[in-house]
Design a protein around this motif. Structure first.
Motif, PDB file in Angstrom:
ATOM      1  N   VAL A  32       0.834  -1.198   0.000  1.00 40.49           N
ATOM      2  CA  VAL A  32       0.000   0.000   0.000  1.00 40.49           C
ATOM      3  C   VAL A  32       0.870   1.250   0.000  1.00 40.49           C
ATOM      4  O   VAL A  32       2.003   1.235   0.469  1.00 40.49           O
ATOM      5  CB  VAL A  32      -0.973   0.039   1.194  1.00 40.49           C
ATOM      6  CG1 VAL A  32      -1.987  -1.074   1.091  1.00 40.49           C
ATOM      7  CG2 VAL A  32      -0.253  -0.032   2.519  1.00 40.49           C
ATOM      8  N   PHE A  36      -2.526   5.615   2.049  1.00 44.04           N
ATOM      9  CA  PHE A  36      -3.426   4.627   2.632  1.00 44.04           C
ATOM     10  C   PHE A  36      -2.926   4.214   4.013  1.00 44.04           C
ATOM     11  O   PHE A  36      -3.706   4.111   4.959  1.00 44.04           O
ATOM     12  CB  PHE A  36      -3.570   3.391   1.745  1.00 44.04           C
ATOM     13  CG  PHE A  36      -4.533   2.390   2.319  1.00 44.04           C
ATOM     14  CD1 PHE A  36      -5.896   2.563   2.181  1.00 44.04           C
ATOM     15  CD2 PHE A  36      -4.077   1.300   3.037  1.00 44.04           C
ATOM     16  CE1 PHE A  36      -6.790   1.661   2.743  1.00 44.04           C
ATOM     17  CE2 PHE A  36      -4.958   0.392   3.602  1.00 44.04           C
ATOM     18  CZ  PHE A  36      -6.316   0.575   3.447  1.00 44.04           C
ATOM     19  N   PRO A  86     -10.618   3.391  -1.807  1.00 42.61           N
ATOM     20  CA  PRO A  86      -9.512   2.777  -2.560  1.00 42.61           C
ATOM     21  C   PRO A  86      -9.966   1.496  -3.264  1.00 42.61           C
ATOM     22  O   PRO A  86     -10.782   0.742  -2.732  1.00 42.61           O
ATOM     23  CB  PRO A  86      -8.478   2.459  -1.484  1.00 42.61           C
ATOM     24  CG  PRO A  86      -8.789   3.384  -0.359  1.00 42.61           C
ATOM     25  CD  PRO A  86     -10.279   3.590  -0.403  1.00 42.61           C
ATOM     26  N   ASP A  87      -9.438   1.277  -4.470  1.00 45.41           N
ATOM     27  CA  ASP A  87      -9.844   0.108  -5.264  1.00 45.41           C
ATOM     28  C   ASP A  87      -9.656  -1.203  -4.519  1.00 45.41           C
ATOM     29  O   ASP A  87     -10.512  -2.073  -4.583  1.00 45.41           O
ATOM     30  CB  ASP A  87      -9.086   0.060  -6.598  1.00 45.41           C
ATOM     31  CG  ASP A  87      -9.678   1.004  -7.621  1.00 45.41           C
ATOM     32  OD1 ASP A  87     -10.843   1.409  -7.461  1.00 45.41           O
ATOM     33  OD2 ASP A  87      -8.968   1.339  -8.590  1.00 45.41           O
TER      34      ASP A  87
END
Length: 167
Positions: A32, A36, A86-87
């Protein structure tokens, strides 16, 4: 919200991370970015166990040195308060190695995907044995077979921390 999701928010309440590497462990290995990582609130071991002791133990069986975090964007309704989630959060769980708690709505789907991965790895191991047998028999393509074995072995090794050597 997906059909399987029960909306419990556990995937955001207890996020296992290899802190030093900033790698999420809940959905296989996901590196990450710093943004994040900054959204995560560290939890003490006791705090994590109060949230879901069985899940903490399940993760620690595989990754004993894991640290648990909570997402600061999880609201009181167990939803993300960010405008753009976030995806890798949206797609969770997307990996057959996802570590989810036993009451998660995805438990059946992840079990099936995990078994399919194990079957694939067992087939790869059988293929490697076939090539090794050809090499032992002195086949003229032994050098090519060794390269193939190396490539296949790299694939299997990616899952070593999850127990692939025993599949």
């Amino acid at each position: 919200m997906d059909v399987f999701c029960k909306g419990c928010g556990m995937c955001c309440k207890l996020i296992p991370v290899k802190s030093r590497d900033k790698v999420l462990l809940r959905d296989g290995f996901q590196k990450v970015n710093d943004d994040f990582f900054e959204s995560l609130i560290p939890l003490s071991s006791d705090s994590a166990k109060k949230i879901n002791e069985n899940y903490v133990k399940k993760v620690q069986e595989i990754f004993p040195m894991v640290k648990f975090y909570r997402c600061k964007y999880l609201n009181s309704e167990n939803k993300c308060s960010l405008e753009k989630m976030p995806d890798f959060c949206k797609k969770f769980p997307s990996n057959p190695l996802a570590i989810i708690h036993d009451e998660c709505g995805y438990i059946g789907e992840i079990f099936i995907k995990n078994e399919e991965l194990k079957r694939k790895i067992r087939m790869i191991k059988e293929e490697m044995l076939d090539y090794e047998t050809l090499i032992e028999m002195g086949d003229k393509d032994s050098a090519s077979y060794k390269k193939i074995i190396d490539n296949l072995n790299r694939f299997v090794t990616k899952y070593k921390e999850f127990g692939s050597e025993n599949w």
